[in-house]
Design a protein around this motif. Sequence first.
Motif, mmCIF file in Angstrom:
data_model
loop_
_atom_site.group_PDB
_atom_site.id
_atom_site.type_symbol
_atom_site.label_atom_id
_atom_site.label_comp_id
_atom_site.label_asym_id
_atom_site.label_seq_id
_atom_site.Cartn_x
_atom_site.Cartn_y
_atom_site.Cartn_z
ATOM 1 N N ASP A 84 0.861 -1.172 0.296
ATOM 2 C CA ASP A 84 -0.234 0.152 -0.214
ATOM 3 C C ASP A 84 1.114 1.031 -0.250
ATOM 4 O O ASP A 84 2.040 1.380 0.503
ATOM 5 N N SER A 85 0.032 2.638 -0.367
ATOM 6 C CA SER A 85 1.205 4.056 -0.214
ATOM 7 C C SER A 85 1.800 4.042 1.228
ATOM 8 O O SER A 85 0.696 3.806 2.421
ATOM 9 N N PRO A 86 2.893 4.652 1.421
ATOM 10 C CA PRO A 86 3.511 4.791 2.695
ATOM 11 C C PRO A 86 2.673 4.772 3.525
ATOM 12 O O PRO A 86 2.520 5.089 4.877
ATOM 13 N N ALA A 87 1.452 6.571 2.360
ATOM 14 C CA ALA A 87 1.078 7.279 3.563
ATOM 15 C C ALA A 87 -0.215 5.916 4.093
ATOM 16 O O ALA A 87 -0.394 6.484 5.472
ATOM 17 N N ALA A 88 -0.584 5.706 3.223
ATOM 18 C CA ALA A 88 -2.036 5.052 3.810
ATOM 19 C C ALA A 88 -1.774 4.022 4.666
ATOM 20 O O ALA A 88 -2.740 3.811 5.923
ATOM 21 N N ALA A 89 -0.143 3.375 4.462
ATOM 22 C CA ALA A 89 -0.264 2.196 5.150
ATOM 23 C C ALA A 89 0.427 2.612 6.756
ATOM 24 O O ALA A 89 0.912 1.897 7.785
ATOM 25 N N ALA A 90 0.239 4.005 7.095
ATOM 26 C CA ALA A 90 0.769 4.168 8.557
ATOM 27 C C ALA A 90 -0.146 3.675 9.970
ATOM 28 O O ALA A 90 -0.670 3.376 9.278
ATOM 29 N N PRO A 91 0.903 2.853 10.441
ATOM 30 C CA PRO A 91 0.423 2.232 11.310
ATOM 31 C C PRO A 91 -0.258 2.981 12.546
ATOM 32 O O PRO A 91 -0.526 4.032 12.971
ATOM 33 N N ARG B 137 -0.294 -3.527 -5.819
ATOM 34 C CA ARG B 137 0.914 -2.994 -7.484
ATOM 35 C C ARG B 137 1.985 -2.537 -6.973
ATOM 36 O O ARG B 137 1.896 -1.363 -5.738
ATOM 37 N N LEU B 138 2.927 -2.371 -7.614
ATOM 38 C CA LEU B 138 3.791 -2.148 -7.701
ATOM 39 C C LEU B 138 4.388 0.067 -8.356
ATOM 40 O O LEU B 138 3.518 -0.076 -8.640
ATOM 41 N N LYS B 139 4.126 0.711 -6.671
ATOM 42 C CA LYS B 139 4.353 2.059 -7.268
ATOM 43 C C LYS B 139 5.747 2.783 -6.563
ATOM 44 O O LYS B 139 6.144 2.980 -6.267
ATOM 45 N N GLU B 140 6.665 2.263 -8.275
ATOM 46 C CA GLU B 140 7.412 3.255 -8.952
ATOM 47 C C GLU B 140 7.533 4.778 -7.721
ATOM 48 O O GLU B 140 8.786 5.200 -7.521
ATOM 49 N N GLU B 141 6.634 5.258 -8.306
ATOM 50 C CA GLU B 141 6.442 7.088 -7.766
ATOM 51 C C GLU B 141 6.792 6.964 -6.045
ATOM 52 O O GLU B 141 7.341 8.116 -5.830
ATOM 53 N N GLU B 142 6.779 6.356 -5.026
ATOM 54 C CA GLU B 142 6.340 6.171 -3.780
ATOM 55 C C GLU B 142 7.348 5.443 -3.544
ATOM 56 O O GLU B 142 8.004 5.930 -2.144
ATOM 57 N N VAL C 44 16.546 2.604 7.355
ATOM 58 C CA VAL C 44 15.479 3.518 6.455
ATOM 59 C C VAL C 44 14.636 3.369 6.989
ATOM 60 O O VAL C 44 14.466 3.705 8.275
ATOM 61 N N LYS C 45 13.997 4.389 6.370
ATOM 62 C CA LYS C 45 12.892 5.227 7.549
ATOM 63 C C LYS C 45 11.332 4.375 7.108
ATOM 64 O O LYS C 45 11.710 3.873 6.471
ATOM 65 N N LEU C 46 10.599 4.697 8.351
ATOM 66 C CA LEU C 46 9.647 3.405 8.381
ATOM 67 C C LEU C 46 8.522 4.473 7.192
ATOM 68 O O LEU C 46 7.967 5.852 7.514
ATOM 69 N N GLY C 47 7.684 3.588 6.432
ATOM 70 C CA GLY C 47 6.797 4.172 5.966
ATOM 71 C C GLY C 47 7.325 4.609 4.233
ATOM 72 O O GLY C 47 6.728 4.862 3.898
ATOM 73 N N THR C 48 8.500 4.198 4.080
ATOM 74 C CA THR C 48 8.654 4.384 2.430
ATOM 75 C C THR C 48 9.278 2.800 1.574
ATOM 76 O O THR C 48 8.971 1.635 3.055
ATOM 77 N N SER C 49 8.924 3.115 0.700
ATOM 78 C CA SER C 49 9.707 2.294 -0.068
ATOM 79 C C SER C 49 11.362 1.758 -0.873
ATOM 80 O O SER C 49 11.676 3.392 -0.893
ATOM 81 N N GLU C 50 11.857 1.015 -0.524
ATOM 82 C CA GLU C 50 13.174 0.773 -1.154
ATOM 83 C C GLU C 50 13.331 -0.068 -2.339
ATOM 84 O O GLU C 50 13.138 -0.972 -2.089
ATOM 85 N N VAL C 51 14.315 0.369 -2.811
ATOM 86 C CA VAL C 51 15.434 -0.584 -3.819
ATOM 87 C C VAL C 51 16.562 -0.791 -3.021
ATOM 88 O O VAL C 51 17.070 0.083 -2.911
ATOM 89 N N TRP C 52 16.486 -2.500 -3.270
ATOM 90 C CA TRP C 52 18.240 -2.907 -2.182
ATOM 91 C C TRP C 52 18.777 -3.536 -3.680
ATOM 92 O O TRP C 52 17.928 -4.065 -4.448
ATOM 93 N N GLU C 53 19.795 -4.146 -3.810
ATOM 94 C CA GLU C 53 20.715 -3.637 -4.576
ATOM 95 C C GLU C 53 21.608 -5.192 -4.083
ATOM 96 O O GLU C 53 22.709 -4.894 -3.625
#
Length: 539
Positions: free
Chosen positions: A39-46, A396-401, A438-447
């Motif tokens: 979900d959107s990080p904003a929408a998924a705030a615990p 859904r993958l949300k690249e913009e977020e 990492v910051k809570l409420g975000t998504s990241e790409v790891w390699e």
Amino acid sequence: MICETEIAMAQQRLIGRREFLRRAAGATVWLAGAGTLFDSPAAAAPAASPRSAAPDVVVALTASPGETQLLPGKPTAVWRFTASVLKGDGASVQPSPGGYLGPTLRLKKGQRVRIEFSNQLPDPAIVHWHGLHLPEAMDGHPRYAVPPGQAYVYEFDVINRAGSYWYHPHTHGITGRQIYMGLAGMLLVGDEEEQDLRLPRGESDLPIVLQDRTFGRDNQLAYISEGGDGDRAGSGMMGGGGMMGMMSEMMGFLGDEIFVNGRRNAVFPVASRAYRLRLLNASNSRIYRLAWGDGTPLTIIASDGGLLERPERRAAVTLAPGERIDLFADFSDKSVGAMLVMRSLVFENLMGGMMGGMMQQGNLPSGAAFDVFRIRVDRRDGSSAQLPERLSALPRLKEEETVNFGSPRPFRLTMGIMRWGINGRTFDMDGVADDEIVKLGTSEVWEFANDASRMMAMPHPMHLHGAQFRVLDRTSSVRRTGLRENILDAGLKDTVLVLPGERVKLLAPFSRYAGLFPYHCHVLEHGDAGMMRNYSVRA
């Protein structure tokens, strides 16, 4: 049932008053499980949920020494999980028949679960609920290891989608030996989406756990000891055993025989109908390249994190340590007496140079072909099951977020002076580097980059605690055949195989829980030797 006061006193004695209060405070912030993992990080705030909510299921879980008849003659000493339901649905615990494995735990999304763990081993121990998304204090971090004779209480909400997960110890430095001695079991989660699909269930839903074992003197398990004398596995000691023992610690332990659900030469009797086969690779280091012996395609319906969007039909599939796949297998056209064989096919030696040559010792070297288990049709059944062509709608993958979509966070899989590492670092129980925050409420790409020299080339199945992810991309600088084309990256994952010369990008959301979570190689000897680090999720 162990009373809460006794448990609290035991835990306070275990970790000291200040640390106990800190951990208890963290463990009592229970977070809501609404929404999906992407979900959107904003929408998924615990949001907080009441700590006083009564659990739906209460299970007593014990780890203790025992013995079982694995081979003719003297019984084999093992360590095993046993469990009983203290409250709730009695079907939440299903014994594993024969062998040494722990019972299968069956939970449902939305349940609140309390597990009262008692450690009756001579070792410290803690339980990791592999694949479940949990608060830090419930996840089984090695720093929460429980001394012999002590207890630990897990209480959490099941927020994962339906899927095949598992549980095992996670005591740093000795995880490999503890799992090898028998401490592992499957944990299956169900939900309404899965229920509506009417997939095979009940006795047609088969957990299948793949492991390899070596036996020494008097039918005793032998683990990392020269000559396979069987003494070291039960001795509470790790390491030693001369050159081959050192090599096993470095490269990963390979057993000489395949055990399935804790049994040698496993045969599953079935009816002529459809089955769901839930396969878990719980081996210490062995990779399987699975295929039906008669060439029938595998029909894969789920991976680590549950159902795929659609079934995938493959000639073969690679299964690395820690990974799971679910197969839909229809035997309705088979006659009584028919026998089907699941095999592991030949693949290239992935342990390069001198190291790889040395590790090809033993009766079942890496990449060899062998039978894994058999299916025997022993009765007719007129029922039928249709497999839907659409199974699930993945988030859904949300690249913009994603905070770093164009610049992945790099993790190099490295070898130092006889020590595996990540970015040149080894495990630090409480430590975390600046580039592991990492910051809570975000998504990241790891390699993950497996660029080790050919001398030390090794596959590394990388596992993240605290997050499920999607594999975005896999590139290679080395042309190989065998495993690579059979890797399944579809669906939600918690463990991803990174072959020598490969770089794998994944997208992970950190939208639920703050805290300190491990990430590590699931070749158990690699993790025990330092190829594990913490990452910290901070608000």
